[in-house]
Motif scaffolding. Structure first.
Motif, short mmCIF file in Angstrom:
data_model
loop_
_atom_site.label_atom_id
_atom_site.label_comp_id
_atom_site.label_asym_id
_atom_site.label_seq_id
_atom_site.Cartn_x
_atom_site.Cartn_y
_atom_site.Cartn_z
N ALA A 65 0.83 -1.21 0.00
CA ALA A 65 0.00 0.00 0.00
C ALA A 65 0.87 1.26 0.00
CB ALA A 65 -0.93 0.00 1.21
N ALA A 66 1.94 1.25 0.78
CA ALA A 66 2.83 2.42 0.81
C ALA A 66 3.51 2.62 -0.54
CB ALA A 66 3.89 2.24 1.91
N ARG A 67 3.92 1.54 -1.17
CA ARG A 67 4.55 1.64 -2.49
C ARG A 67 3.56 2.14 -3.54
NH1 ARG A 67 9.79 -1.14 -3.11
NH2 ARG A 67 10.60 -0.87 -1.00
N MET A 68 2.33 1.68 -3.45
CA MET A 68 1.30 2.13 -4.40
C MET A 68 1.01 3.62 -4.21
SD MET A 68 0.56 -0.30 -6.43
CE MET A 68 -0.91 0.35 -7.20
N ASP A 69 0.97 4.07 -2.96
CA ASP A 69 0.76 5.50 -2.69
C ASP A 69 1.87 6.33 -3.31
OD1 ASP A 69 -1.56 4.94 -1.32
OD2 ASP A 69 -0.65 5.13 0.69
N LYS A 70 3.11 5.88 -3.19
CA LYS A 70 4.24 6.60 -3.78
C LYS A 70 4.15 6.61 -5.30
CE LYS A 70 7.63 5.99 -0.12
NZ LYS A 70 8.94 5.46 0.24
N LEU A 71 3.77 5.49 -5.87
CA LEU A 71 3.63 5.40 -7.32
C LEU A 71 2.53 6.33 -7.82
CD1 LEU A 71 4.44 4.03 -9.98
CD2 LEU A 71 2.79 2.23 -9.45
N LYS A 72 1.40 6.36 -7.12
CA LYS A 72 0.30 7.25 -7.51
C LYS A 72 0.73 8.71 -7.41
CE LYS A 72 -3.35 4.05 -6.16
NZ LYS A 72 -4.37 3.75 -5.15
N ALA A 73 1.47 9.05 -6.36
CA ALA A 73 1.95 10.43 -6.19
C ALA A 73 2.91 10.80 -7.32
CB ALA A 73 2.63 10.60 -4.82
N ALA A 74 3.78 9.89 -7.71
CA ALA A 74 4.72 10.15 -8.80
C ALA A 74 3.98 10.31 -10.11
CB ALA A 74 5.73 9.00 -8.89
N MET A 75 2.93 9.54 -10.33
CA MET A 75 2.16 9.64 -11.57
C MET A 75 1.41 10.98 -11.62
SD MET A 75 0.83 5.74 -12.07
CE MET A 75 0.08 6.04 -13.64
N ARG A 76 0.91 11.43 -10.47
CA ARG A 76 0.23 12.74 -10.44
C ARG A 76 1.22 13.85 -10.76
NH1 ARG A 76 -2.57 10.45 -5.99
NH2 ARG A 76 -1.12 11.38 -4.54
#
Length: 113
Positions: free
Chosen positions: A98-109
């Motif tokens: 979940a933490a990795r997915m949050d970071k990935l989503k933030a990078a994509m934004r």
């Protein structure tokens, strides 16, 4: 209620003569009954042995380590509930993902801006 034997408990030396300590001797050595010893092995609650179910016959095979049994009697072990350990590990993995997915989503934004 079954009566316990008045026979003397086996010594450390007697236990160490075995490659696989018989259930009745392991139980006597620890001051418990054979059925209790078998249930503990079946449930994975002992650090000194294991039980394997033959699904074809419905019978168990037991293995009790003499060294592990003697060590347990004299020093004890903290037992680990394997299902609890599995649950805790799964929760840790879920949090990491979940933490990795949050970071990935933030990078994509950030990339979309």
């Amino acid at each position: 209620m079954p009566r316990r034997s008045n026979a003397p408990r086996p010594s450390d030396e007697e236990i160490m003569k075995y490659d696989n300590v018989p259930i009745h001797l392991a139980a006597s050595y620890l001051g418990t009954s054979s059925p209790t010893m078998m249930r503990a092995l079946q449930q994975g609650r002992t650090p000194f042995g294991w039980a394997a179910l033959n699904e074809e016959t419905g019978t168990y095979t037991y293995n009790v380590s003499p060294g592990g049994l003697v060590e347990y009697k004299h020093r004890g072990y903290k037992t680990v509930d394997l299902s609890l350990m599995e649950q805790l590990m799964q929760e840790a993995v879920d949090r990491l993902v979940a933490a990795r997915m949050d970071k990935l989503k933030a990078a994509m934004r950030l990339m979309e801006q």
